[in-house]
Design an enzyme around this catalytic site. Structure first.
Site, mmCIF file in Angstrom:
data_model
loop_
_atom_site.group_PDB
_atom_site.id
_atom_site.type_symbol
_atom_site.label_atom_id
_atom_site.label_comp_id
_atom_site.label_asym_id
_atom_site.label_seq_id
_atom_site.Cartn_x
_atom_site.Cartn_y
_atom_site.Cartn_z
ATOM 1 N N GLY A 160 55.198 -18.913 92.703
ATOM 2 C CA GLY A 160 53.652 -18.504 93.275
ATOM 3 C C GLY A 160 52.840 -18.282 92.239
ATOM 4 O O GLY A 160 53.046 -19.038 91.281
ATOM 5 N N VAL A 214 52.475 -16.253 89.690
ATOM 6 C CA VAL A 214 52.874 -16.052 88.452
ATOM 7 C C VAL A 214 53.989 -17.359 87.885
ATOM 8 O O VAL A 214 53.928 -17.745 86.810
ATOM 9 C CB VAL A 214 53.872 -14.730 88.281
ATOM 10 C CG1 VAL A 214 54.497 -14.502 87.137
ATOM 11 C CG2 VAL A 214 52.988 -13.549 88.943
ATOM 12 N N GLY A 215 54.855 -17.663 88.779
ATOM 13 C CA GLY A 215 55.945 -18.860 88.565
ATOM 14 C C GLY A 215 55.068 -19.989 88.124
ATOM 15 O O GLY A 215 55.633 -20.489 87.235
ATOM 16 N N ASP A 235 61.955 -22.428 94.565
ATOM 17 C CA ASP A 235 61.064 -21.713 95.463
ATOM 18 C C ASP A 235 61.547 -21.952 96.860
ATOM 19 O O ASP A 235 62.016 -23.179 97.455
ATOM 20 C CB ASP A 235 59.614 -21.975 95.383
ATOM 21 C CG ASP A 235 58.694 -20.900 95.796
ATOM 22 O OD1 ASP A 235 58.348 -20.177 95.320
ATOM 23 O OD2 ASP A 235 58.924 -20.661 97.394
ATOM 24 N N ARG A 292 53.480 -0.614 93.307
ATOM 25 C CA ARG A 292 54.351 -2.004 93.206
ATOM 26 C C ARG A 292 55.593 -1.736 94.124
ATOM 27 O O ARG A 292 56.184 -2.866 94.131
ATOM 28 C CB ARG A 292 54.693 -1.941 91.833
ATOM 29 C CG ARG A 292 53.436 -2.351 90.714
ATOM 30 C CD ARG A 292 53.788 -2.635 89.538
ATOM 31 N NE ARG A 292 52.759 -3.031 88.556
ATOM 32 C CZ ARG A 292 51.791 -2.063 88.110
ATOM 33 N NH1 ARG A 292 51.790 -0.949 88.083
ATOM 34 N NH2 ARG A 292 50.956 -2.492 87.461
ATOM 35 N N SER A 326 59.714 -10.002 88.772
ATOM 36 C CA SER A 326 59.722 -9.517 90.184
ATOM 37 C C SER A 326 59.643 -7.988 90.193
ATOM 38 O O SER A 326 60.147 -7.195 89.864
ATOM 39 C CB SER A 326 60.603 -10.277 90.893
ATOM 40 O OG SER A 326 60.571 -11.428 91.127
ATOM 41 N N HIS A 380 57.615 0.237 84.855
ATOM 42 C CA HIS A 380 56.253 -0.653 85.104
ATOM 43 C C HIS A 380 55.926 -0.416 86.442
ATOM 44 O O HIS A 380 56.067 -0.987 87.695
ATOM 45 C CB HIS A 380 56.716 -2.256 85.055
ATOM 46 C CG HIS A 380 55.723 -2.970 85.482
ATOM 47 N ND1 HIS A 380 54.497 -3.119 84.819
ATOM 48 C CD2 HIS A 380 55.588 -4.126 86.505
ATOM 49 C CE1 HIS A 380 53.674 -3.991 85.253
ATOM 50 N NE2 HIS A 380 54.119 -4.493 86.361
HETATM 51 N N1 LIG Z 1 56.514 -7.387 86.144
HETATM 52 C C1 LIG Z 1 55.183 -7.563 85.833
HETATM 53 O O1 LIG Z 1 54.435 -7.051 85.099
HETATM 54 C C2 LIG Z 1 54.522 -8.397 87.261
HETATM 55 C C3 LIG Z 1 53.171 -9.000 86.993
HETATM 56 C C4 LIG Z 1 52.752 -9.650 87.954
HETATM 57 C C5 LIG Z 1 53.338 -9.763 89.141
HETATM 58 N N2 LIG Z 1 54.702 -9.520 89.181
HETATM 59 C C6 LIG Z 1 55.549 -9.618 90.317
HETATM 60 O O2 LIG Z 1 56.023 -11.149 90.344
HETATM 61 C C7 LIG Z 1 56.243 -11.591 91.652
HETATM 62 C C8 LIG Z 1 55.406 -12.661 91.870
HETATM 63 O O3 LIG Z 1 54.192 -12.704 91.770
HETATM 64 P P1 LIG Z 1 53.141 -13.780 92.599
HETATM 65 O O4 LIG Z 1 51.690 -13.213 92.428
HETATM 66 O O5 LIG Z 1 53.691 -15.091 91.941
HETATM 67 O O6 LIG Z 1 53.712 -13.626 94.131
HETATM 68 P P2 LIG Z 1 53.649 -14.923 95.002
HETATM 69 O O7 LIG Z 1 53.789 -14.116 96.474
HETATM 70 O O8 LIG Z 1 52.139 -15.662 94.685
HETATM 71 O O9 LIG Z 1 54.762 -15.917 94.889
HETATM 72 C C9 LIG Z 1 55.970 -15.366 95.050
HETATM 73 C C10 LIG Z 1 56.914 -16.772 95.275
HETATM 74 O O10 LIG Z 1 58.284 -16.561 95.514
HETATM 75 C C11 LIG Z 1 58.950 -17.238 96.414
HETATM 76 N N3 LIG Z 1 59.928 -16.860 96.944
HETATM 77 C C12 LIG Z 1 60.031 -15.785 98.032
HETATM 78 N N4 LIG Z 1 61.325 -15.566 98.269
HETATM 79 C C13 LIG Z 1 61.972 -16.397 97.633
HETATM 80 C C14 LIG Z 1 63.517 -16.858 97.624
HETATM 81 N N5 LIG Z 1 64.294 -16.039 98.182
HETATM 82 N N6 LIG Z 1 63.762 -17.789 96.619
HETATM 83 C C15 LIG Z 1 63.045 -18.501 95.826
HETATM 84 N N7 LIG Z 1 61.788 -18.156 96.029
HETATM 85 C C16 LIG Z 1 61.284 -17.166 96.768
HETATM 86 C C17 LIG Z 1 57.670 -17.560 97.486
HETATM 87 O O11 LIG Z 1 57.821 -18.479 98.288
HETATM 88 C C18 LIG Z 1 56.465 -17.408 96.654
HETATM 89 O O12 LIG Z 1 56.046 -18.748 96.267
HETATM 90 C C19 LIG Z 1 55.899 -10.355 92.445
HETATM 91 O O13 LIG Z 1 56.887 -9.550 92.944
HETATM 92 C C20 LIG Z 1 54.830 -9.408 91.787
HETATM 93 O O14 LIG Z 1 54.862 -8.111 92.176
HETATM 94 C C21 LIG Z 1 54.917 -8.687 88.233
#
Ligand SMILES: NC(=O)c1ccc[n+]([C@@H]2O[C@H](COP(=O)([O-])OP(=O)(O)OC[C@H]3O[C@@H](n4cnc5c(N)ncnc54)[C@H](O)[C@@H]3O)[C@@H](O)[C@H]2O)c1
Length: 304
Positions: A10, A12-13, A33, A89, A120, A176
């Site tokens: 998504g 972040v990734g 993904d 969160r 995540s 966090h």
């Molecule tokens: N720890 C931190 O400081 C921090 C900061 C920013 C975001 N985050 C977290 O990072 C995560 C990603 O954020 P984002 O904005 O990219 O979210 P996003 O919804 O844009 O992307 C998440 C991705 O994960 C994929 N996904 C879902 N289930 C899956 C599975 N079973 N197998 C593989 N892929 C799967 C989705 O298809 C999607 O592409 C979220 O949980 C968010 O809260 C954490």
């Protein structure tokens, strides 16, 4: 050969994958993904990028078995659209806990034996679940935890006194999430304790702590996700592992006394968490850490 896996492409990734490719950090990059179309889109956008780079990265799409000899896996799965604008969160807790059971089994089956860095959310809970379910050692699994919140504290203090945030050292600790806190006893500006600077410059530390805590929501409320700062944190931790840097920083690490992961000072190197860096907190700070641990523990309890 540096091989890295990113699970969840998504906001972040994808930012992490782009950075790993454009900075030439990964020789091989495994991209996974559950959304097949999204995975193909990110794969080909990166392949086209490589045509214009001075470095080459071998992209391996959607193949858990290729993680067997990876150095690092970064988990960034989630469903950011399920997070409401209320600043909680834990909105992704049930969704991501379910994803863990699927992803952990696949990582385990791959025979992966490197270092896993989890992003995540809720980060401390999900990191705890990943470690338990994959069965890697506690040293091999860490979360970005309060590394990002610490950057936000550095930014808040730096802005207040017109300093480069990198000149501010110290730690934001705990969850966090909302119960995190700045351990002001650890914070220094170019070697000067913050207490000295605060009284000389009239800083309100409670307000700065709040600005650090709310920093993520400032970004989130404008674009409904955050990506650059968290990606930069994950890249820095990845490089610390790859180069055995022994980087001292706060991450989500396993603390025996709480029996789960929580943001705490650590030292990161080739084996993952080289050391949990026990520091002396004030009585008040220790109480805040205990409270934060309780919040994480309660959320873990709801999943049993
Ligand atoms: N720890 C931190 O400081 C921090 C900061 C920013 C975001 N985050 C977290 O990072 C995560 C990603 O954020 P984002 O904005 O990219 O979210 P996003 O919804 O844009 O992307 C998440 C991705 O994960 C994929 N996904 C879902 N289930 C899956 C599975 N079973 N197998 C593989 N892929 C799967 C989705 O298809 C999607 O592409 C979220 O949980 C968010 O809260 C954490």
């Amino acid at each position: 050969m540096r091989k890295i896996g990113v699970i969840g492409l998504g906001h972040v990734g994808a930012t992490i994958a782009y950075t790993l490719v454009t900075k030439g950090i990964a020789d091989e990059l495994v991209l996974i993904d559950s959304n097949a179309e999204k995975a193909v889109a990110e794969e080909y956008d990166l392949r086209d990028t490589i045509s214009r780079l001075d470095t080459f990265t071998k992209i391996i799409p959607q193949k858990y078995s290729a993680l067997q000899d990876a150095d690092v896996i970064i988990t960034a799965f989630g469903n950011i659209s399920s997070i409401k604008m209320d600043g909680d969160r834990f909105g992704e807790l049930n969704y991501n806990a379910k994803v863990v059971s699927e992803v952990a089994q696949k990582i385990k089956n791959s025979g992966f034996n490197g270092v896993l860095i989890n992003i995540s959310n809720p980060c401390d809970v999900i990191t705890t679940l990943l470690q338990r379910q994959i069965g890697l050692s506690k040293k091999q699994v860490l979360g970005t935890g309060t590394f990002l919140d610490t950057a936000r504290m550095q930014r808040a203090v730096g802005q207040a006194i017109h300093e480069d945030p990198k000149n501010i050292s110290g730690y934001v600790l705990g969850e966090h999430g909302e119960s995190q806190f700045t351990a002001w006893s650890t914070v220094e500006i170019k070697g000067h304790p913050i207490a000295e600077v605060a009284s000389a410059r009239g800083l309100d530390l409670d307000e700065l702590d709040q600005r650090a805590r709310r920093g993520g929501w400032l970004v989130f409320s404008g674009k409904h996700y955050t990506c650059y700062a968290i990606a930069t944190c994950a890249i820095k931790l990845t490089l610390a592992v790859l180069s055995d840097a022994h980087l001292a920083c706060p991450t989500s690490v396993y603390l025996e006394n709480y029996a789960h992961y929580i943001g705490y000072p650590s030292v990161i190197g080739r084996q993952g968490v080289i050391e949990v860096n026990k520091i002396n907190l004030t009585v008040e700070e220790q109480a805040k850490l205990d409270n934060s641990a309780k919040v994480i523990s309660e959320k873990l309890g709801t999943l049993k």
